[in-house]
Scaffold this motif. Sequence first.
Motif, mmCIF file in Angstrom:
data_model
loop_
_atom_site.group_PDB
_atom_site.id
_atom_site.type_symbol
_atom_site.label_atom_id
_atom_site.label_comp_id
_atom_site.label_asym_id
_atom_site.label_seq_id
_atom_site.Cartn_x
_atom_site.Cartn_y
_atom_site.Cartn_z
ATOM 1 N N LYS A 466 0.839 -1.193 0.000
ATOM 2 C CA LYS A 466 0.000 0.000 0.000
ATOM 3 C C LYS A 466 0.876 1.245 0.000
ATOM 4 O O LYS A 466 1.888 1.305 0.684
ATOM 5 N N PHE A 467 0.489 2.244 -0.780
ATOM 6 C CA PHE A 467 1.211 3.499 -0.755
ATOM 7 C C PHE A 467 1.070 4.117 0.634
ATOM 8 O O PHE A 467 -0.044 4.236 1.151
ATOM 9 N N PRO A 468 2.163 4.517 1.274
ATOM 10 C CA PRO A 468 2.050 5.092 2.623
ATOM 11 C C PRO A 468 1.391 6.467 2.589
ATOM 12 O O PRO A 468 1.582 7.240 1.645
ATOM 13 N N ASP A 469 0.617 6.767 3.612
ATOM 14 C CA ASP A 469 -0.006 8.096 3.705
ATOM 15 C C ASP A 469 1.051 9.168 3.955
ATOM 16 O O ASP A 469 0.967 10.275 3.418
ATOM 17 N N ILE A 470 2.019 8.821 4.800
ATOM 18 C CA ILE A 470 3.121 9.743 5.106
ATOM 19 C C ILE A 470 4.424 8.982 4.831
ATOM 20 O O ILE A 470 4.978 8.334 5.715
ATOM 21 N N PRO A 471 4.909 9.021 3.613
ATOM 22 C CA PRO A 471 6.080 8.208 3.262
ATOM 23 C C PRO A 471 7.360 8.745 3.890
ATOM 24 O O PRO A 471 7.494 9.942 4.156
ATOM 25 N N MET A 472 8.265 7.832 4.128
ATOM 26 C CA MET A 472 9.600 8.216 4.560
ATOM 27 C C MET A 472 10.286 8.960 3.431
ATOM 28 O O MET A 472 10.087 8.647 2.254
ATOM 29 N N HIS A 473 11.095 9.980 3.787
ATOM 30 C CA HIS A 473 11.917 10.594 2.742
ATOM 31 C C HIS A 473 13.340 10.758 3.241
ATOM 32 O O HIS A 473 13.605 11.020 4.408
ATOM 33 N N ARG A 474 14.251 10.503 2.320
ATOM 34 C CA ARG A 474 15.691 10.553 2.578
ATOM 35 C C ARG A 474 16.399 10.797 1.253
ATOM 36 O O ARG A 474 15.735 10.949 0.222
ATOM 37 N N ASP A 475 17.735 10.790 1.217
ATOM 38 C CA ASP A 475 18.431 11.056 -0.046
ATOM 39 C C ASP A 475 19.207 9.863 -0.579
ATOM 40 O O ASP A 475 19.765 9.926 -1.670
ATOM 41 N N THR A 476 19.259 8.747 0.195
ATOM 42 C CA THR A 476 19.946 7.547 -0.265
ATOM 43 C C THR A 476 19.119 6.336 0.130
ATOM 44 O O THR A 476 18.805 6.162 1.315
ATOM 45 N N VAL A 477 18.760 5.500 -0.845
ATOM 46 C CA VAL A 477 17.859 4.379 -0.576
ATOM 47 C C VAL A 477 18.403 3.112 -1.226
ATOM 48 O O VAL A 477 19.046 3.163 -2.271
#
Length: 623
Positions: A466-477
């Motif tokens: 499921k697409f998260p409502d509040i997704p994690m964000h960062r610059d390296t994945v």
Amino acid sequence: MSQLFSLLNCLLQLVQLAQLAQLATAGQTHEYNFTTGWVRKNPDGMQEKQMIGFNGMWPIPEIHVNKGDRLIVRLTNGFEDMPTSLHFHGFFHRQSDENRNQMDGPQMVTQCPIMPGDTFVYNFTVVNQVGTYWIHSHSGAQYTDGMRTALIVHDEDEPFEYDQEMVIQLSDHYHKPYYEVVDEFLSRYNPTGAEPIPQNILFNNTVNASISFDPDTVYLLRFINVGNFVAQYVYMEDHDFTIVEVDGTYVRPNTTSLLYLAPGQRTSVLVHSKSQSDKNYALMQIMDETMLDAVPDDLVLNRTNQVLYNKSAPEAGEFFINSFEDATNDFYLTPLSGTELLPDYDYRITLDVKMENLGDGVNYAFFNNITYVAPKVPSLITAVTAPKHLVKNPSIYGDNVNAFVLEYGEIVEVVLNNYDDGRHPFHLHGHSFQIVQKSPSFAESPEGNGEPGSPTPYNESAPLMKFPDIPMHRDTVILEGNGHTVLRFVADNPGVWLFHCHVDWHLEQGLAALFIEAPLLLQEKEDFTENYLQVCSSANIAVSGNAAGHEDDWLNLEGLPRQPKPLPESFTWKGYVAFAVSTVVGLWGLLTIVQYGISESVQDDEAIYNNLQNLLKDAGETS
């Protein structure tokens, strides 16, 4: 009259107070003068080698600034025979009143290489960014040999409390100099593209290290993987980690016992120490063994460092992790900002990751069958100097850089499909991104029979989660083996931004793309400094023109550096046939020698020759 003077005096005091307030909020300026050079060291106690230091020192000291401060780094190339540059990993360079993009650092992307004896001045303000970052060379694989250090941006409004903080740099370590390792890696004698295996892993640039804890104290530990290749797990015996920041993003506190950091990633955690000081504990760092093609017998995968409460007490023994499944998956972290999932994308970029051999026999890394080859002119120069009617045309940036032109303000979705069974940490310059999808690994067959798995590309109509409502964000994945990852960000930072794998060996193989973001706005904002132009002049690089250096005809790409030609069609099959025939011939020859040696009869050379000719004829007809 006295009332007028009183009024003027009050106004003067108000002006003075305003000036003082402005000075208080403007931030400090931190200036560093660094000269690169080789420093002989023995980081792991096993072998001396030349490390890359600044001003004759290695390790390079950490840099600490506050939000809103200005950072000026004058980098002088002290090498005798190679260029260099410096990247501020994780920084967006968003200041609106300064030359921003040219401070990013990757050579032939945003700047010309700094040649021996030259100095480049990196000068920018840290705007609205806080947390854990680092700096490293962005010329070849130089930072493998130590041209790297932590860069911490302190925040007086941190949303958590602690008593003391420590910065911990994790890295892998090679005994040979990086340029020798690269030459051996990118060779026809390494046709499988097997990555160079490090000889060790380091903890704050050494092995068997220690940190000291006082009882009943809260510590902020800033972990940074500054290595080239191997991801690492981190475990502290009988202590919990509470994750509070990832890649400069504050997150809702998440408690775990096991961390996982790929090269380029940062994770800050709170640790509450024990109330007693009668025992010491193991702080383990463990190589991600799945990233290695082979494990040499003398390679230490499990390194024991010490958490010292009592120097008189015995040291902690080695601790082993039975399962790595409990390591925190960043997909399930939540940013403290509460930023919701971006709306549906305006522009999608699909990047298929593959590793293949080209006609020179070398194994390369590809996005969409293109392996990055640096142009003759830095791509930022092309973007700034191109005619307005052509600046959005991807072809002027060259057909070997994977150039994608983004419009200002649009929501960009990047789909990464991995057709390789290895893990890849991808880093985006100039932005952080939302992690919308992140598949598990499909490197192994789901049947668990030891067979390799199959690539599983992203299916928009049937996403795995499921697409998260509040997704994690960062610059390296991390992109998992044979898996996929989907990212989203807003194209609101005009510039030429590199997107690449942060396994530096893979970047050397060409696993990179360029995002040319809002180039018309970029032309309005970016003026090259005199220092910038002088560095290009020293390197004999043009300061205008397309990727091939042409400014008379911007669509003329004659002379552009390009990837080698592909292998001839069916070469692989014919190669196998030739190998088989050669093997048969060799075995036949050995058999005749043995027969000749144990027999009194005379060898029939004509019969042997005719048999070999028949074998070769049959093989040719088969192929």
